[in-house]
Scaffold this motif. Sequence first.
Motif, PDB file in Angstrom:
ATOM      1  N   SER A 186      -3.309 121.092  14.404  1.00 52.95           N
ATOM      2  CA  SER A 186      -3.900 120.352  15.527  1.00 52.95           C
ATOM      3  C   SER A 186      -4.163 118.908  15.141  1.00 52.95           C
ATOM      4  N   THR A 199      -4.270 126.335  11.713  1.00 56.93           N
ATOM      5  CA  THR A 199      -4.430 125.911  13.107  1.00 56.93           C
ATOM      6  C   THR A 199      -5.100 124.544  13.173  1.00 56.93           C
ATOM      7  N   LYS A 200      -6.168 124.344  12.413  1.00 54.67           N
ATOM      8  CA  LYS A 200      -6.866 123.054  12.423  1.00 54.67           C
ATOM      9  C   LYS A 200      -5.991 121.947  11.835  1.00 54.67           C
ATOM     10  N   LEU A 204     -11.723 117.569  17.780  1.00 57.20           N
ATOM     11  CA  LEU A 204     -11.009 118.722  17.231  1.00 57.20           C
ATOM     12  C   LEU A 204     -11.898 119.592  16.343  1.00 57.20           C
TER      13      LEU A 204
END
Length: 145
Positions: A33, A29-30, A118
């Motif tokens: 992103s 996910t990171k 983020l």
Amino acid sequence: MRDDPQQRHKQKIIAEVEQRSLTSVMNNTKWNSLEEAIYRELAFAPAFQSKYILDAEPSPLEFEQDVFYLGDWESLSFAWYNIEWVRVKPRLLEHTGKYTAPNVLSIEDEWVNLLQRLRIPYIHKEHDYWIYGYATATEYEQLDY
């Protein structure tokens, strides 16, 4: 039951991470992103050097100086789970002429803002930014958010 090469590769990575006592820092996910934000928000995709868990050497091998090329962040997304670290140069050299020094285009402020927004953990060393997929205990203690 069929032999799955990708699953076998993942098992080798897990074994290496455990053997070296590395801590997982990033997840898919990171990483996703970050990749999306780079292409959506920055003036250019910064160049990087990557080191994979099972590889002895990073690629490209030499990455000390600023470069004239962009980073292909999409090339990393096929195997986020395999990345030990990525060393990023948020600068780009721009040709100005045959006999003149190149311009240095910097997106360093934008890069740091993106990482912080983020909540991507990183280490800043000189002019480079290291993002760890997996970190040693010492590296983990040095991470900024």
